[in-house]
Write an enzyme that holds these catalytic residues in place. Structure first.
Site, short mmCIF file in Angstrom:
data_model
loop_
_atom_site.label_atom_id
_atom_site.label_comp_id
_atom_site.label_asym_id
_atom_site.label_seq_id
_atom_site.Cartn_x
_atom_site.Cartn_y
_atom_site.Cartn_z
N GLU A 29 0.50 -1.29 0.12
CA GLU A 29 -0.10 0.27 0.18
C GLU A 29 1.05 1.42 -0.18
O GLU A 29 0.48 2.51 -0.05
CB GLU A 29 -1.26 -0.33 1.45
CG GLU A 29 -2.21 0.81 1.26
CD GLU A 29 -3.00 0.01 2.18
OE1 GLU A 29 -4.05 -0.14 1.16
OE2 GLU A 29 -2.45 0.41 3.38
N HIS A 43 7.50 -26.82 -0.51
CA HIS A 43 7.26 -28.42 -1.10
C HIS A 43 5.68 -27.53 -2.11
O HIS A 43 5.04 -28.89 -2.60
CB HIS A 43 6.67 -29.26 -0.08
CG HIS A 43 7.49 -29.63 0.53
ND1 HIS A 43 7.91 -31.25 0.84
CD2 HIS A 43 8.44 -29.35 1.83
CE1 HIS A 43 9.32 -31.17 1.40
NE2 HIS A 43 9.27 -30.46 2.27
N LYS A 98 -13.51 1.56 -3.57
CA LYS A 98 -14.30 1.94 -2.19
C LYS A 98 -15.39 2.68 -2.73
O LYS A 98 -16.58 2.46 -2.71
CB LYS A 98 -13.76 2.41 -1.29
CG LYS A 98 -12.83 1.84 0.24
CD LYS A 98 -12.20 2.28 0.81
CE LYS A 98 -12.03 1.68 1.86
NZ LYS A 98 -10.69 2.57 3.45
#
Length: 423
Positions: free
Chosen positions: A278, A299, A414
């Site tokens: 951010e 793995h 937003k």
């Protein structure tokens, strides 16, 4: 003190030519002259916390511990990642505590939210809702839902005793609720953004409920202020890390894998991802922060790290000793052929795995690996680590000529979401 080891990151070795840039950035940060300087309150905040603030946090935390079995921390981004990272880093994933801490308001998932609400139906829970603006959609919806349930459990008059609000001092919908309902509240300083807020009540209150020594945590942050406030690049490890990242970015390494070797550090890596992602991901630039937890991810992603495309570098967080350890037993019947490890601590095997992995990726895979070295994870050293990473991030973003403290891209989604929902 945290040490930055670049011996296996040849493209990241400190260039003295950076000193002028670092000195300028040091001035930006400490004299508040750079872009985004109105969000630099975190730099000295640990030194400015007063005894009465610690007392208030601990008093309300003790009330929750006495009366409740669960604390619901409602928040998203920096409003929950910091405390979650700290609590798990110190207490582990299976710690026993009178109060279980769970998290809500960090997603719009209806399934997760419904499951949390169902879990809370027979709990004596308190609520800590965290939002500076008070209008973050995920947190606001979660608070409405949980508040309704709290009224049923505690009663419509008594429930307010178990709502703790952490928000702006004067404005926002949560502050209005505090004034109207009489909730206990803490202040998020106006000059500290969410991802830099772990030293404020945003982090300290949930940590206190979880049993962490918050004064020792802040003492660690104060150690960070002492250790990482020198503008000399050869003496400031936080600036070394920032410069190393910049050198690798210029060498076309656009992705950073932040690697930990403990499952209870996964949330710490998630906090790190938000901090750097951010802060730096703007204007078409920045290093993409990703995280891996070894040996588990060896793995799965280990193959890519060893032999995949060469677009990344690694930053490994390693410790000189462990918080806990176990001994591998030696058996009379050696069917699994592990007696060569018999009577050795498991830490020995993990240390070998760390060294072998870093060497394999460096020597055979030609990967650059920055190593952040710490003696041990303690409450105090964790406070220093948070401060180290914040200072590194601010410097790193300024090296990219980016404002480290805004997030314009987040605001776009937003506003679009609210626009569509209101239709």
């Amino acid at each position: 003190m945290i040490k930055v080891n670049v011996s296996r990151a040849p493209k990241a070795r400190i260039a003295k030519s950076y000193q002028e840039d670092v000195s300028r950035i040091h001035n930006y940060i400490h004299n508040k002259t750079g872009e985004g300087n109105d969000f630099l309150g975190w730099v000295n905040y640990p030194q400015e916390l007063m005894d009465y603030e610690f007392k208030k946090i601990k008093t309300i935390a003790n009330k929750v511990i006495k009366d409740c079995d669960t604390l619901v921390v409602i928040g998203i981004g920096g409003s929950y990642l910091g405390p979650k990272a700290a609590i798990e880093a110190i207490n582990g994933l299976f710690y026993e505590s009178k109060v279980k801490i769970i998290y809500l308001g960090n997603t719009l998932s209806p399934t997760y939210t419904a499951q949390v609400l169902k879990y809370l139906e027979n709990k004596k829970f308190a609520i800590n809702v965290i939002s500076k603006s008070g209008s973050t959609l995920e947190s606001s919806i979660a608070f409405r839902l949980v508040k309704e349930l709290a009224m049923k459990i505690w009663g419509p008059k008594r429930y307010a005793k178990y709502v703790i609000v952490t928000t702006d001092a004067k404005k926002g919908s949560l502050r209005k609720m505090v004034d109207a309902e009489g909730y206990d509240s803490f202040i998020i300083p106006g000059d500290i953004g969410g991802r830099y807020s772990v030293f404020t009540p945003v982090g300290l209150f949930p940590m206190a409920v979880a049993g962490l020594d918050i004064e020792e945590f802040i003492n660690g942050a104060k150690d960070g202020i002492v250790n990482y406030s020198n503008e000399n690049i050869l003496e400031n490890e936080a600036y070394k890390y920032a410069v190393a990242r910049n050198l690798l970015y210029k060498a076309n390494k656009k992705v950073e894998f932040f690697i930990t070797y403990e499952p209870h550090f996964v949330s710490l890596a998630e906090w790190w991802k938000q901090l750097f992602g951010e802060s730096e991901g703007k204007n078409g630039g920045g290093i993409l922060p990703a995280s891996l937890n070894f040996t588990t991810d060896l793995h799965s992603m280990g193959q890519f790290c060893q032999d995949g495309s060469d677009l990344f570098f690694e930053t490994s967080l390693v410790f000189g000793s462990y918080q806990e350890d176990v001994i591998i037993p030696k058996t009379l019947v050696n069917i699994d052929n592990l007696n060569y490890l018999g009577n050795k601590p498991l830490s020995y095997a993990n240390d070998v795995a760390i060294e072998a992995t870093i060497d394999a990726h460096f020597q055979n895979g030609n990967r650059n690996n920055i190593v952040l070295e710490m003696p041990k994870m303690t409450t105090r050293s964790l406070g220093e680590l948070f401060y180290f990473l914040m200072m590194s991030c601010a410097c790193s973003a300024y090296l990219l000529k980016i404002n480290p403290f805004n997030q314009p891209g987040v605001e776009i989604y937003k506003s679009k979401m609210k626009e569509i929902l209101k239709k």
